[in-house]
Design a protein around this motif. Structure first.
Motif, short mmCIF file in Angstrom:
data_model
loop_
_atom_site.label_atom_id
_atom_site.label_comp_id
_atom_site.label_asym_id
_atom_site.label_seq_id
_atom_site.Cartn_x
_atom_site.Cartn_y
_atom_site.Cartn_z
N GLU A 84 0.83 -1.20 0.00
CA GLU A 84 0.00 0.00 0.00
C GLU A 84 0.86 1.25 0.00
O GLU A 84 0.55 2.23 -0.68
CB GLU A 84 -0.94 0.00 1.20
N GLU A 85 1.95 1.22 0.74
CA GLU A 85 2.87 2.35 0.78
C GLU A 85 3.50 2.56 -0.60
O GLU A 85 3.61 3.70 -1.08
CB GLU A 85 3.94 2.09 1.83
N GLN A 86 3.92 1.48 -1.26
CA GLN A 86 4.51 1.59 -2.60
C GLN A 86 3.50 2.12 -3.61
O GLN A 86 3.83 2.94 -4.46
CB GLN A 86 5.04 0.23 -3.05
N GLU A 87 2.24 1.66 -3.49
CA GLU A 87 1.20 2.13 -4.40
C GLU A 87 0.92 3.61 -4.19
O GLU A 87 0.76 4.37 -5.15
CB GLU A 87 -0.09 1.31 -4.20
N ALA A 88 0.89 4.06 -2.95
CA ALA A 88 0.67 5.48 -2.66
C ALA A 88 1.81 6.32 -3.22
O ALA A 88 1.58 7.39 -3.80
CB ALA A 88 0.54 5.70 -1.16
N ARG A 90 3.72 5.52 -5.77
CA ARG A 90 3.59 5.49 -7.23
C ARG A 90 2.53 6.49 -7.68
O ARG A 90 2.74 7.25 -8.65
CB ARG A 90 3.23 4.09 -7.71
N ARG A 91 1.41 6.56 -6.99
CA ARG A 91 0.35 7.52 -7.35
C ARG A 91 0.81 8.96 -7.15
O ARG A 91 0.49 9.83 -7.97
CB ARG A 91 -0.90 7.24 -6.52
N ARG A 92 1.55 9.22 -6.08
CA ARG A 92 2.06 10.57 -5.87
C ARG A 92 3.01 10.97 -6.99
O ARG A 92 2.97 12.10 -7.49
CB ARG A 92 2.78 10.67 -4.51
N ASP A 93 3.87 10.03 -7.39
CA ASP A 93 4.81 10.31 -8.49
C ASP A 93 4.06 10.57 -9.79
O ASP A 93 4.43 11.47 -10.55
CB ASP A 93 5.79 9.14 -8.66
#
Length: 116
Positions: A84-88, A90-93
């Motif tokens: 979930e942290e990695q997905e967040a 990625r979305r911020r980027d």
């Protein structure tokens, strides 16, 4: 329905225990073998002590037996949190790059076309 059934079975079990206790009040002598102690208890007292010890030991055995499942659940929770942290991130980027492209007044399709 299940709660009601449990309540009825619990009351029936309690009734059986009470009837057993009323019918078996004679004292018996219990010796704890390696020690010199002797205890006089009614028969139902011995029965109740044995039941309580059985419940405690059964609960401990059940808890120890579930260790592997609890450990697996803990690993899964940690893995999920990391994903979930990695997905967040990625979305911020993606949002940051989309904002940068919008600031340059370039649409994403134009950016792909010019990059080729």
């Amino acid at each position: 329905m299940v709660k009601f059934l449990r309540t009825i079975l619990g009351l029936i079990g309690l009734l059986v225990i009470v009837l057993f206790a009323i019918g078996n009040r004679e004292p018996i002598e219990i010796s704890l073998w390696p020690t010199p102690f002797m205890i006089d208890l009614p028969v139902y007292g011995v029965f109740l002590v044995a039941m309580i010890l059985g419940v405690i030991l059964g609960g401990i055995a059940s808890w120890l037996g579930g260790h592997q499942k609890r450990a697996e659940a803990s690993r899964s929770r940690r893995k999920l949190a990391l994903m979930e942290e990695q997905e967040a991130k990625r979305r911020r980027d993606e949002e940051a790059s989309a904002a940068a492209l919008a600031a340059k007044n370039v649409t994403p399709t134009r950016a792909l076309a010019t990059a080729r």
